[in-house]
Design an enzyme around this catalytic site. Structure first.
Site, short mmCIF file in Angstrom:
data_model
loop_
_atom_site.label_atom_id
_atom_site.label_comp_id
_atom_site.label_asym_id
_atom_site.label_seq_id
_atom_site.Cartn_x
_atom_site.Cartn_y
_atom_site.Cartn_z
N GLY A 173 32.66 59.08 18.22
CA GLY A 173 31.83 58.87 19.44
C GLY A 173 31.01 60.38 19.48
O GLY A 173 29.99 59.76 20.19
N ASN B 205 33.91 55.44 31.15
CA ASN B 205 34.67 55.59 31.21
C ASN B 205 35.75 56.09 31.89
O ASN B 205 37.42 56.11 31.94
CB ASN B 205 34.80 56.52 29.78
CG ASN B 205 33.65 57.94 31.02
OD1 ASN B 205 32.85 57.82 30.96
ND2 ASN B 205 35.02 59.14 30.58
N GLN C 273 33.67 53.05 25.68
CA GLN C 273 34.56 52.12 25.95
C GLN C 273 34.00 50.63 26.15
O GLN C 273 35.12 50.19 26.90
CB GLN C 273 34.35 52.63 27.54
CG GLN C 273 35.14 54.36 27.43
CD GLN C 273 36.48 53.95 27.31
OE1 GLN C 273 37.34 53.71 27.18
NE2 GLN C 273 37.26 55.67 27.14
N SER D 133 33.08 53.82 18.40
CA SER D 133 34.65 55.07 17.58
C SER D 133 36.30 54.36 18.30
O SER D 133 36.10 53.07 18.55
CB SER D 133 35.36 56.22 19.26
OG SER D 133 35.85 57.02 18.92
N HIS E 141 39.54 55.19 17.64
CA HIS E 141 40.50 55.15 18.37
C HIS E 141 40.83 55.06 19.85
O HIS E 141 41.60 54.88 20.46
CB HIS E 141 41.00 57.04 18.40
CG HIS E 141 39.92 57.82 19.43
ND1 HIS E 141 40.52 58.31 21.24
CD2 HIS E 141 38.60 58.25 19.37
CE1 HIS E 141 39.64 58.68 21.44
NE2 HIS E 141 38.60 59.06 20.79
N THR F 221 31.62 63.80 2.40
CA THR F 221 32.11 62.28 2.23
C THR F 221 32.35 61.67 3.21
O THR F 221 32.87 62.27 4.50
CB THR F 221 33.54 63.77 1.23
OG1 THR F 221 32.40 64.34 -0.13
CG2 THR F 221 33.90 62.44 0.25
N CYS G 209 38.20 63.96 28.31
CA CYS G 209 37.23 65.17 27.26
C CYS G 209 36.89 66.43 28.95
O CYS G 209 36.48 67.35 27.53
CB CYS G 209 35.75 64.39 27.24
SG CYS G 209 35.73 63.27 26.04
#
Length: 383
Positions: free
Chosen positions: A70, A150, A178, A198, A200, A236, A325
């Protein structure tokens, strides 16, 4: 009992996600840009994941571009749009309660000479649409507003903001990290140009995210390289991460209404259990039924949030006091501060964030533990 209530920080991967990633690591380790058949199979799996991720938001798979998460998605969308338009437009509009990956990206642009307008929010954490309209001018390049906050779970009026942006000819970016998979975000009904998501946060793997870029919208890539992901994000591809994200998105898409309703039921059970048994207990942000189904921010006035966090940990309950974060940085939550809350409310705040893995039994255990802890610590601090 172990109760994990920090799902806004990260989520437990679905079993199917882990299995798909193990298969990818063992059997689909080829570089998907290579031209032989096994590599092309890896590429097909990536495209299938892209399709599943797009379905959640009513997008086309060609509009999904993978990133490392994210934070990279937000930085790429915001800076990429700003750099492409800077010769003609150098003004950005955002809010005061955005995630650090948005606010710090915007502040970096501000240091480089861009002009930025920060829109305030009301006590429920909702932006003022009239203020956004008033701040738009001929040099406005981009509006960036998160879908779901969040820390407090406030849901912004994305459709209304998108309509304003379209009318004024301004690009609109949404940080949906979120909100993705938790609330309905249908690109067919929203005038959104760029969206960050995102893996996760929806029981997928860490280290994988994506940007939705509306067909016809262009941004300047931040990485120079081999031109992967339509030259939006060279490098990649993270094949196991992408495949895991795709599996999580597929599960999410099939169960979103059921899971959202279930989490809202748990959220209300948690709030009313606490409200009915603990005095001076307040929701921060929107009322329990108006916010996102998985986030509940509560102040237990008279007890510091950090103290409660560690006391809960000793009882096997895991929560947070704000954004993961920035949790290692001392300081006041910028989100709660911008709601205009008192210092007592801010310092005593705890964020609970739920998932479909949580149970009524876990919620009731958490309520009972908190009743005892708050009573005990208030006696200590109020002597």
């Amino acid at each position: 009992m172990q109760v994990y209530l920090d799902n806004s920080a990260t989520t437990k991967p679905y079993k199917e996600v882990v299995e798909a990633m193990i298969y990818a690591l063992n059997e689909r380790y080829e570089n998907p840009s290579s031209m032989y058949r096994p590599a092309m199979e890896a590429e097909k799996m990536i495209e299938n994941a892209r399709l599943n991720i797009a379905k959640v938001i009513g997008a086309k798979k060609e509009e999904i571009f993978f990133t490392s998460g994210g934070t990279e998605a937000n930085n790429t969308a915001i800076k990429g749009a700003a750099y492409l338009l800077k010769k003609r437009k150098n003004h950005i509009i955002t809010t005061t309660i955005e995630h650090p990956s948005v606010l710090n990206a915007v502040m970096r642009l501000e240091a480089e000479g861009f002009k930025v307008s920060y829109i305030g929010v009301d006590v429920n954490g909702i932006v003022d649409l009239n203020e956004i309209k008033d701040k738009i001018n001929d040099s406005t390049a981009l509006i960036s507003v998160m879908a779901v906050n969040n820390e407090i779970g406030s849901i912004q009026p994305i459709k209304d903001i998108g309509d304003i942006a379209k009318e004024k000819g301004v690009l609109f970016h949404v940080d949906a990290v979120q909100g993705y998979g938790k609330i309905v975000l249908d690109m067919r009904d929203l005038n959104v140009d760029l969206m960050s998501i995102s893996g996760h946060k929806i029981h997928g793997p860490k280290g994988i995210g994506a940007i939705y870029i509306k067909r016809g919208v262009k941004i300047q890539p931040l990485l120079d390289g081999g031109g992967q992901e339509g030259n939006v994000r060279s490098g990649t591809e993270n094949v196991p991460g992408i495949i895991g994200f795709g599996v999580a998105a597929e599960i999410c898409h099939k169960n979103m209404d059921k899971y959202s309703d279930y989490m809202m039921t748990l959220k209300k059970r948690l709030w009313y259990g606490l409200k009915d048994n603990i005095s001076d207990c307040f929701i921060n942000g929107p009322d329990v039924e108006k916010g996102a189904p998985h986030i509940l921010n509560i102040s237990f006035v008279g007890v510091k949030g950090e103290v409660l966090l560690h006391a809960l940990e000793e009882k096997g309950v895991y929560v947070s006091t704000g954004s993961a974060c920035s949790s290692h940085k001392r300081g006041v939550s910028h989100v709660l501060k911008n709601l205009g809350l008192s210092d007592d409310r801010i310092e005593s705040a705890i964020r609970f964030s739920l998932s479909p893995f949580n149970t009524c039994e876990e919620v009731d255990y958490t309520v009972n533990v908190l009743i005892d802890l708050v009573r005990e610590y208030r006696k200590f601090y109020r002597r």
